[in-house]
Scaffold this motif. Structure first.
Motif, PDB file in Angstrom:
ATOM      1  N   ILE A 404     -13.010  -6.639   2.725  1.00 49.60           N
ATOM      2  CA  ILE A 404     -11.564  -6.717   2.544  1.00 49.60           C
ATOM      3  C   ILE A 404     -10.921  -5.883   3.642  1.00 49.60           C
ATOM      4  CG2 ILE A 404      -9.581  -6.169   1.066  1.00 49.60           C
ATOM      5  CD1 ILE A 404     -11.423  -6.390  -1.355  1.00 49.60           C
ATOM      6  N   CYS A 405      -9.926  -6.466   4.298  1.00 50.90           N
ATOM      7  CA  CYS A 405      -9.103  -5.694   5.235  1.00 50.90           C
ATOM      8  C   CYS A 405      -7.754  -5.462   4.559  1.00 50.90           C
ATOM      9  CB  CYS A 405      -8.924  -6.444   6.542  1.00 50.90           C
ATOM     10  SG  CYS A 405      -7.846  -5.584   7.715  1.00 50.90           S
ATOM     11  N   TYR A 406      -7.541  -4.234   4.105  1.00 46.03           N
ATOM     12  CA  TYR A 406      -6.301  -3.863   3.420  1.00 46.03           C
ATOM     13  C   TYR A 406      -5.383  -3.184   4.435  1.00 46.03           C
ATOM     14  CZ  TYR A 406      -3.150  -1.308   0.260  1.00 46.03           C
ATOM     15  OH  TYR A 406      -2.040  -0.797  -0.384  1.00 46.03           O
ATOM     16  N   SER A 407      -4.141  -3.666   4.538  1.00 47.58           N
ATOM     17  CA  SER A 407      -3.232  -3.050   5.506  1.00 47.58           C
ATOM     18  C   SER A 407      -1.803  -3.017   4.981  1.00 47.58           C
ATOM     19  CB  SER A 407      -3.286  -3.797   6.841  1.00 47.58           C
ATOM     20  OG  SER A 407      -2.805  -5.111   6.711  1.00 47.58           O
ATOM     21  N   THR A 408      -1.051  -2.054   5.501  1.00 47.37           N
ATOM     22  CA  THR A 408       0.375  -1.931   5.193  1.00 47.37           C
ATOM     23  C   THR A 408       1.126  -1.558   6.470  1.00 47.37           C
ATOM     24  OG1 THR A 408       0.603   0.459   4.802  1.00 47.37           O
ATOM     25  CG2 THR A 408      -0.324  -0.846   2.998  1.00 47.37           C
ATOM     26  N   CYS A 409       2.444  -1.685   6.437  1.00 51.11           N
ATOM     27  CA  CYS A 409       3.271  -1.120   7.511  1.00 51.11           C
ATOM     28  C   CYS A 409       4.040   0.069   6.946  1.00 51.11           C
ATOM     29  CB  CYS A 409       4.181  -2.161   8.156  1.00 51.11           C
ATOM     30  SG  CYS A 409       5.115  -3.171   7.027  1.00 51.11           S
ATOM     31  N   SER A 410       3.379   0.792   6.064  1.00 51.65           N
ATOM     32  CA  SER A 410       3.906   2.026   5.471  1.00 51.65           C
ATOM     33  C   SER A 410       3.084   3.211   5.983  1.00 51.65           C
ATOM     34  CB  SER A 410       3.808   1.961   3.948  1.00 51.65           C
ATOM     35  OG  SER A 410       4.016   3.238   3.364  1.00 51.65           O
ATOM     36  N   ILE A 411       3.694   4.398   5.960  1.00 49.39           N
ATOM     37  CA  ILE A 411       2.938   5.605   6.294  1.00 49.39           C
ATOM     38  C   ILE A 411       2.869   6.550   5.089  1.00 49.39           C
ATOM     39  CG2 ILE A 411       3.366   5.494   8.771  1.00 49.39           C
ATOM     40  CD1 ILE A 411       5.591   7.584   8.409  1.00 49.39           C
ATOM     41  N   GLN A 412       3.197   6.012   3.893  1.00 46.63           N
ATOM     42  CA  GLN A 412       3.169   6.826   2.681  1.00 46.63           C
ATOM     43  C   GLN A 412       1.768   6.823   2.068  1.00 46.63           C
ATOM     44  OE1 GLN A 412       6.400   7.288   4.082  1.00 46.63           O
ATOM     45  NE2 GLN A 412       6.296   8.428   2.145  1.00 46.63           N
ATOM     46  N   LYS A 413       1.256   8.004   1.777  1.00 41.06           N
ATOM     47  CA  LYS A 413      -0.096   8.130   1.223  1.00 41.06           C
ATOM     48  C   LYS A 413      -0.257   7.324  -0.068  1.00 41.06           C
ATOM     49  CE  LYS A 413      -2.144  12.225   1.152  1.00 41.06           C
ATOM     50  NZ  LYS A 413      -2.505  13.594   0.720  1.00 41.06           N
ATOM     51  N   ASP A 414       0.793   7.302  -0.904  1.00 41.28           N
ATOM     52  CA  ASP A 414       0.707   6.622  -2.192  1.00 41.28           C
ATOM     53  C   ASP A 414       0.484   5.116  -2.053  1.00 41.28           C
ATOM     54  OD1 ASP A 414       1.037   8.996  -3.477  1.00 41.28           O
ATOM     55  OD2 ASP A 414       3.112   8.676  -4.067  1.00 41.28           O
TER      56      ASP A 414
END
Length: 459
Positions: A404-414
């Motif tokens: 699985i490649c999990y990604s976000t464009c967030s920098i929040q640890k949560d």
């Protein structure tokens, strides 16, 4: 809004802002409808997004220097003034007389002649308080200077910003038009120096990067094609993309219609490189729209994998099909999300599942200009819950020895490391291969922030 004559960039920007509410709609679609009415498309785009991006600081300047709280100024009048203040502060190369004179004309158009004197008086009052429209930033913590870039700011003759010694949070939130709670969170998580850098990156005018479609053209060939069209570009440090220096609308760039390149931020491109997909893999892009990462998967595998793209938003899924067609990719097929859910053969059948989840966008605030006015602390918790649920769906689709490649464009640890950590605790058949958090940057090769993690299924 139609006219026999072409509108100026400022008139288009005012028309967009009059229809825009940061809490309920998006400026982009409104702008796209009006852009055909101006010959200054790039400038109109810069005015709209620049004014929205810096709105809190602009409103602060109006309130402090014009002596009139923005809440007491009618919206259409206020938007004309906002554009004028934005240009005075953040576009120092634009002549002052041009800014003020056209603001007066636009006030006449949008509000009526009776209000032109007020607009003129407000902008001239603010201009009188400006000591230097562009000065080197000797000290970022200067209450008289609104930062423009990491190196320059607009200096006033009086304090504009809160005292940074008393409250760094209030200072940074005002200077960079950001939510106080978010700045406070960054200071706790990343410290003062990194938070300052994040703030600058969140307010930059984002660079435009072209990723060559390597199935059709090399990086060098694309660079030569741009240069022949007198479009300045520069190769990124990793040698995989071109930063376009010339101000042009993307569809007008040579080779776009022919599918020779895709516009993508450097940080966004890292996730697929971390995955290292192989030809012959069967892959699922679970939140695919608009298809940028989907296309990258196809290009990285020489268009010889089997890639299925889906999204819960059927209209946005159409964008994936449009991109596939433009780029000439044959290894990608689309399926609506409901159809995928009903397909029992899809369970545990994919070598890799790409999961670019919905997120708070805190790594891409320079581009998603509305996000800073919408996200709340509670929003992060709700998003983290959705992200965890999507990760479980992805897990059910991943076959043994798959990824699985999990990604976000967030920098929040949560939304990032915490979501992954909690998932691994609940799903011991998976292990973390790699994870990377990239903070947004405002340097010569500016970039967004984001997070990516590769999770391996062992059984």
């Amino acid at each position: 809004m139609t006219s026999q004559r072409q509108l100026t960039a400022r008139a288009v920007a005012a028309a967009v802002l009059n229809r825009f509410d940061p809490r309920s709609n998006y400026a982009g679609p409104i702008l796209n409808k009006l852009l055909p009415e101006t010959g200054e498309r790039q400038r109109a785009t810069d005015l709209v997004f620049g004014t929205i991006r810096n709105r809190i600081a602009v409103d602060l300047a109006i309130t402090k220097l014009a002596g009139r709280p923005v809440e007491r100024i009618p919206d259409k009048l206020l938007n004309v003034i906002r554009i004028g203040v934005y240009e005075l502060v953040y576009s120092p190369a634009t002549p002052e007389y041009s800014v003020i004179n056209e603001a007066v004309e636009n006030a006449k158009t949008f509000v009526g002649k009776r209000q032109t004197g007020f607009v003129n008086a407000v902008l001239r009052q603010i201009a009188r308080h400006i000591q230097n429209r562009q000065t080197p930033l000797a000290n970022v913590y200067d209450q008289k200077t609104l930062p423009q870039t990491v190196a320059t700011g607009c200096q006033f003759d009086t304090d504009i910003l809160p005292d940074p010694e008393k409250s760094p949070v209030d200072y940074l939130a005002a200077a960079f038009s950001l939510p106080e709670w978010l700045v406070a969170d960054w200071l706790t998580e990343f410290g003062a120096e990194k938070t300052q850098a994040i703030c600058y990156a969140s307010n930059r005018k984002p660079g435009i990067y072209a990723r060559p479609n390597t199935l059709k053209i090399t990086l060098q060939q694309l660079a030569e094609k741009f240069q022949e069209a007198e479009i300045n570009c520069e190769t990124t440090p990793d040698g995989t993309m071109l930063k376009i220096r010339s101000p042009k609308m993307v569809p007008e760039l040579p080779g776009f219609a022919e599918g020779l390149f895709t516009i993508q931020d450097m940080t966004a491109s890292y996730a697929m490189k971390m995955l290292r997909p192989s030809p012959g893999w069967t892959m699922l892009d679970l939140c695919a729209a608009p298809g940028t990462k989907t296309a990258q998967l196809a290009e990285l595998t020489g268009d010889k994998a089997k890639i299925i793209a889906t999204d819960t938003n059927k209209k946005r899924l159409e964008k994936v099909s449009e991109n596939i067609a433009r780029l000439g990719l044959s290894s990608i097929s689309t399926i609506d999300y409901d159809g995928l859910q009903k397909d029992t053969s899809a369970k545990a059948s994919f070598d890799a599942v790409v999961l670019d989840v919905p997120c708070s966008n805190t790594g891409v605030l320079a581009k998603r200009v509305e996000a800073r006015y919408r996200i709340k602390p509670g929003t992060i918790k709700k998003l983290a819950k959705t992200q965890a649920e999507l990760l479980q769906i992805a897990a059910a689709m991943t076959k043994p020895k798959g990824k699985i490649c999990y990604s976000t464009c967030s920098i929040q640890k949560d939304e990032n490391a915490e979501v992954v950590k909690n998932f691994l605790q609940r799903n011991p058949v998976f292990e973390l291969e790699n994870e990377e958090l990239t903070l947004p940057g405002a340097g010569a090769f500016d970039h967004d922030g984001g997070y990516a993690a590769i999770l391996n299924r062992n059984a």
